[in-house]
Write a protein that holds these residues in place. Structure first.
Motif, PDB file in Angstrom:
ATOM      1  N   ARG A  33       0.854  -1.196   0.000  1.00 41.77           N
ATOM      2  CA  ARG A  33       0.000   0.000   0.000  1.00 41.77           C
ATOM      3  C   ARG A  33       0.878   1.229   0.000  1.00 41.77           C
ATOM      4  NH1 ARG A  33      -5.078  -1.384   3.920  1.00 41.77           N
ATOM      5  NH2 ARG A  33      -5.445  -3.404   2.964  1.00 41.77           N
ATOM      6  N   SER A  69      -8.205  -0.611   0.700  1.00 40.43           N
ATOM      7  CA  SER A  69      -9.190  -0.869   1.744  1.00 40.43           C
ATOM      8  C   SER A  69      -9.568   0.372   2.559  1.00 40.43           C
ATOM      9  CB  SER A  69      -8.659  -1.983   2.636  1.00 40.43           C
ATOM     10  OG  SER A  69      -9.662  -2.471   3.456  1.00 40.43           O
ATOM     11  N   HIS A  70      -9.153   0.400   3.847  1.00 40.51           N
ATOM     12  CA  HIS A  70      -9.592   1.489   4.721  1.00 40.51           C
ATOM     13  C   HIS A  70      -8.766   2.758   4.548  1.00 40.51           C
ATOM     14  CE1 HIS A  70      -6.125   0.150   7.106  1.00 40.51           C
ATOM     15  NE2 HIS A  70      -6.147   1.373   7.615  1.00 40.51           N
ATOM     16  N   ASP A 285     -16.160  -1.023   5.446  1.00 43.37           N
ATOM     17  CA  ASP A 285     -15.030  -0.171   5.059  1.00 43.37           C
ATOM     18  C   ASP A 285     -14.991  -0.055   3.534  1.00 43.37           C
ATOM     19  OD1 ASP A 285     -14.017  -2.633   4.363  1.00 43.37           O
ATOM     20  OD2 ASP A 285     -12.004  -2.235   5.098  1.00 43.37           O
ATOM     21  N   GLY A 367      -3.606  -9.095  11.376  1.00 44.05           N
ATOM     22  CA  GLY A 367      -3.530  -9.483   9.960  1.00 44.05           C
ATOM     23  C   GLY A 367      -4.317 -10.742   9.736  1.00 44.05           C
ATOM     24  N   ASN A 387     -11.474  -4.708  14.679  1.00 50.53           N
ATOM     25  CA  ASN A 387     -11.843  -3.750  13.624  1.00 50.53           C
ATOM     26  C   ASN A 387     -12.916  -4.277  12.669  1.00 50.53           C
ATOM     27  OD1 ASN A 387     -10.478  -5.441  11.816  1.00 50.53           O
ATOM     28  ND2 ASN A 387      -8.611  -4.211  11.821  1.00 50.53           N
ATOM     29  N   ARG A 512       2.544  -1.247  18.179  1.00 51.33           N
ATOM     30  CA  ARG A 512       3.021  -2.071  17.055  1.00 51.33           C
ATOM     31  C   ARG A 512       3.078  -1.213  15.795  1.00 51.33           C
ATOM     32  NH1 ARG A 512      -1.460  -3.038  13.988  1.00 51.33           N
ATOM     33  NH2 ARG A 512      -0.297  -4.430  12.636  1.00 51.33           N
ATOM     34  N   SER A 514       2.178  -0.288  12.134  1.00 49.29           N
ATOM     35  CA  SER A 514       1.099  -0.647  11.211  1.00 49.29           C
ATOM     36  C   SER A 514       1.707  -1.285   9.972  1.00 49.29           C
ATOM     37  CB  SER A 514       0.332   0.613  10.811  1.00 49.29           C
ATOM     38  OG  SER A 514      -0.419   0.364   9.636  1.00 49.29           O
ATOM     39  N   GLY A 515       0.962  -2.206   9.372  1.00 56.01           N
ATOM     40  CA  GLY A 515       1.409  -2.806   8.110  1.00 56.01           C
ATOM     41  C   GLY A 515       0.674  -2.202   6.923  1.00 56.01           C
ATOM     42  N   THR A 516      -0.174  -1.225   7.179  1.00 51.83           N
ATOM     43  CA  THR A 516      -0.914  -0.631   6.061  1.00 51.83           C
ATOM     44  C   THR A 516      -0.780   0.885   5.992  1.00 51.83           C
ATOM     45  OG1 THR A 516      -2.913  -0.388   7.387  1.00 51.83           O
ATOM     46  CG2 THR A 516      -2.700  -2.442   6.145  1.00 51.83           C
ATOM     47  N   GLU A 517      -0.269   1.500   7.068  1.00 54.00           N
ATOM     48  CA  GLU A 517      -0.090   2.957   7.075  1.00 54.00           C
ATOM     49  C   GLU A 517       1.278   3.243   7.668  1.00 54.00           C
ATOM     50  OE1 GLU A 517      -3.407   5.180   8.968  1.00 54.00           O
ATOM     51  OE2 GLU A 517      -4.476   3.279   8.867  1.00 54.00           O
ATOM     52  N   ARG A 521       1.029   2.168  15.865  1.00 56.72           N
ATOM     53  CA  ARG A 521      -0.267   2.220  16.541  1.00 56.72           C
ATOM     54  C   ARG A 521      -0.105   1.972  18.039  1.00 56.72           C
ATOM     55  NH1 ARG A 521      -3.713   2.490  12.284  1.00 56.72           N
ATOM     56  NH2 ARG A 521      -3.406   1.075  10.534  1.00 56.72           N
TER      57      ARG A 521
HETATM   58  C1  G16 Z   1      -5.897  -4.776   6.852  1.00 57.84           C
HETATM   59  C2  G16 Z   1      -5.769  -6.212   7.259  1.00 57.84           C
HETATM   60  C3  G16 Z   1      -6.308  -6.404   8.653  1.00 57.84           C
HETATM   61  C4  G16 Z   1      -5.639  -5.436   9.630  1.00 57.84           C
HETATM   62  C5  G16 Z   1      -5.729  -4.002   9.094  1.00 57.84           C
HETATM   63  C6  G16 Z   1      -4.930  -3.015   9.903  1.00 57.84           C
HETATM   64  O1  G16 Z   1      -7.242  -4.419   6.821  1.00 57.84           O
HETATM   65  O2  G16 Z   1      -6.466  -7.008   6.334  1.00 57.84           O
HETATM   66  O3  G16 Z   1      -6.078  -7.720   9.029  1.00 57.84           O
HETATM   67  O4  G16 Z   1      -6.254  -5.486  10.858  1.00 57.84           O
HETATM   68  O5  G16 Z   1      -5.228  -3.947   7.775  1.00 57.84           O
HETATM   69  O6  G16 Z   1      -3.600  -3.385   9.835  1.00 57.84           O
HETATM   70  P1  G16 Z   1      -2.444  -2.483  10.419  1.00 57.84           P
HETATM   71  O7  G16 Z   1      -2.823  -2.188  11.823  1.00 57.84           O
HETATM   72  O8  G16 Z   1      -1.225  -3.337  10.278  1.00 57.84           O
HETATM   73  O9  G16 Z   1      -2.397  -1.212   9.602  1.00 57.84           O
HETATM   74  P2  G16 Z   1      -7.856  -3.628   5.599  1.00 57.84           P
HETATM   75  O10 G16 Z   1      -9.302  -3.568   5.906  1.00 57.84           O
HETATM   76  O11 G16 Z   1      -7.177  -2.301   5.550  1.00 57.84           O
HETATM   77  O12 G16 Z   1      -7.518  -4.506   4.427  1.00 57.84           O
END
Ligand code: G16
Length: 553
Positions: A33, A69-70, A285, A367, A387, A512, A514-517, A521
């Protein structure tokens, strides 16, 4: 554009790595992402990877979803679905990282050649490969799908099939149906047919149905793809009690709307207000893979009573336990194993409740890929993140047993319980967490129980909690262990977090990356909301002290 050829693989490159961004991309919690403007090359390369994955799995259909996603609308992302519709096997993630970050076409070619050799992937065109491409409603989606197609087509014998705008769970479902359920032409229509048929089956099996009206439901669709898809279901089911809001005609994707906003900020999404007090509300979402419920607090200044993923999990667990207890007794030689999977974000009160139900609760890191894997260890594995991301997995052994029970049970009560569990297994997405099928299952169970959302919310009382995000210089400097409850690196920070946490009765706190932003967190829980807020804020300050943008740190 340049063409580079190696034997036995021919690949034409048109998307060099964006050197100007100097961003190190990582497959993360749910694929790559980033800001959409830098993703062309990544998506092109992941197109190649998806084609290789199809070759590796004997020509199975592989999914490639363009979504963030979100995340905010200007971001986008790419993730791959394996033949069973599940997340890309974790064994391939390091390869995905190397492919995405290869500095030039030559190194990329070399990486692919080495990997293909190691994995014994035929690259001479002797085998075919198929990749199904889906995207959410982001404006950048179309051009990224084109980049993915070019990546796929650069592998000899591979084809990319574009199925257009779908929810992420629909893409996963279709991939699974084409491979596992022997439906080679499975489409979105089959998805709608299966979920609506199994939902109707659950409703038809409700005893004394007429007494169980549960009133109107309003769904916030995050201005994303969920709106138009829910509309299809609404029509198919002739479901007049549902009102669809934030379906994307106006308003910005995920901006002050959607499950992430509602769950993290604990406020009503845009477009909701005082007239909705007393009504059961839900939020999806942006790509409809998360679901939470809520009600608006009267005169509460937009505050809500949140009914999160933990409570959805608890409702599902309760229903399944009830049906199983009708169906099985101690004389059954086969006792299905039911397990529940949560993450550190699960509210402590939910875990206590699930334990009281006698369920086996396991924790994994955040995840879906981790939770899903664990849930497979049971006959019925129920997993949810707080979530709102989760589903229920059924083992083949259990489904065979259920099939038998459906036809051989003499008692009507037992037969109906078997039919209900069967319908749940058809309704709930076996590939990945799915807000639409999850929503239908919640609605069916509430109707079955004759429960209001308030009654459901009373299952247990959440401990007050607070989540915060901290921008840091390098989030990968945070390394955690023990299902993300302990920070190993940077040294000293865990001791400092513990010292703060012990000051608060029922305090619990973790951080921890984040793996998406691009943030770290912080989650805190305590006996009162003030205490949870205070603990989260102090730990966020700590994170900033240890990892913030301070010169010399
Ligand atoms: C994704 C993952 C979820 C995770 C979320 C937040 O959700 O599919 O399992 O809980 O990201 O992850 P993080 O805290 O690492 O940012 P989504 O809905 O964005 O695909």
């Amino acid at each position: 554009e340049r063409t580079t050829t190696i034997t036995p693989c021919s690949i034409r490159f048109s998307f060099p790595t964006p050197t100007r961004s100097r961003i190190k991309l990582s497959y993360g919690t749910a694929g790559f992402r980033a800001d959409a403007s830098i993703l062309q090359s990544t998506v092109f390369r992941i197109g190649i990877l998806a084609a290789l994955r199809s070759l590796k799995t004997g020509g199975a259909v592989i999914g490639l979803m363009i979504t963030a996603s979100h995340n905010k609308v200007s971001d986008n992302g790419v993730k791959v679905a394996d033949p069973a519709g599940e997340m890309l096997t974790q064994d391939w993630e390091p390869f995905a990282d190397s492919v995405a970050n290869a500095p030039d076409p030559e190194s990329l070619i070399q990486l692919i050649a080495d990997f293909a050799k190691k994995e014994d992937i035929p690259l001479n065109g002797s085998k075919g490969a198929t990749v199904l491409l889906g995207r959410d409603t982001r404006p950048s989606g179309e051009s990224l799908v084109e980049a993915a197609k070019q990546g796929i087509c650069s592998v000899i014998g591979a084809v990319g099939i574009d199925i257009g705008v779908v929810t992420t769970p629909q893409l996963h479902w279709i991939v699974r149906a084409r491979n596992k359920d022997s439906k080679p032409s499975a489409s979105e229509l089959d998805y709608f047919d299966q979920v609506s048929t199994s939902f109707r089956c659950l409703i038809d099996l409700i005893p004394n149905k007429s007494q169980h009206g549960i009133g109107k439901l309003i769904v916030d669709c995050a201005n994303g793809v969920g709106g138009e898809k829910l509309q299809v279901l609404k029509q198919k089911l002739n479901w007049s009690d549902v009102e669809i809001r934030n379906s994307g005609e106006q308003g910005v994707l995920n901006e002050q709307v959607g499950a992430d906003y509602v769950q993290k900020d604990k406020v009503a999404p845009q477009g909701f207000g005082p007239p909705d007090v007393g009504v059961r509300c839900a939020s999806l979402d942006g790509d409809a893979d998360r679901l939470v419920y809520f009600t608006i607090i009267p005169n509460g200044n937009n505050r809500i009573n949140l009914v999160d993923g933990d409570k959805i999990l608890s409702l599902f667990a309760l229903f399944i336990k009830d049906q199983l207890s009708i169906l099985t007794d101690y004389t059954n030689e086969y006792q299905p194993r039911v397990g529940v999977v949560q993450t550190a974000y699960a509210n402590g009160a939910s875990t206590k409740y699930l334990n009281q139900l006698g369920l086996h609760v396991i924790f994994t890191p955040t995840g879906v890929k981790y939770l899903h894997e664990k849930a497979h260890e049971f006959d019925i594995g129920i997993y949810f993140e707080a979530n709102g991301h989760g589903t229920i997995l059924f083992s083949n052994r259990f489904l065979r047993w259920l099939e038998d029970k459906k036809s051989t049970e003499k008692s009507l009560e037992k037969q109906n319980a078997a039919m209900r569990l069967w319908a749940v297994s058809k309704l709930i997405n076996q590939a990945v967490g799915d807000a639409l099928s999850g929503l239908l299952l919640v609605e069916a169970i509430l109707q079955h129980m004759g429960w209001s959302v308030e009654k459901w919310n009373e299952l247990y009382h959440d401990l007050p909690s607070r989540q915060l995000k901290v921008k840091v210089a390098d989030r990968t400097a945070v390394v955690t262990t023990n299902a993300e409850t302990i920070v190993e690196k940077p040294p000293g920070i865990q001791e400092a977090i513990t010292a703060l946490t012990v000051k608060y009765p029922q305090g619990r706190c973790f951080v921890r990356p984040s793996g998406t932003e691009d943030v770290v967190r912080v989650y805190a829980e305590a006996r009162t909301q003030e205490a949870a807020d205070e603990l989260a804020t102090s730990v966020a300050k700590l994170v900033d002290q240890f990892l913030g943008f301070h010169v010399g740190m």
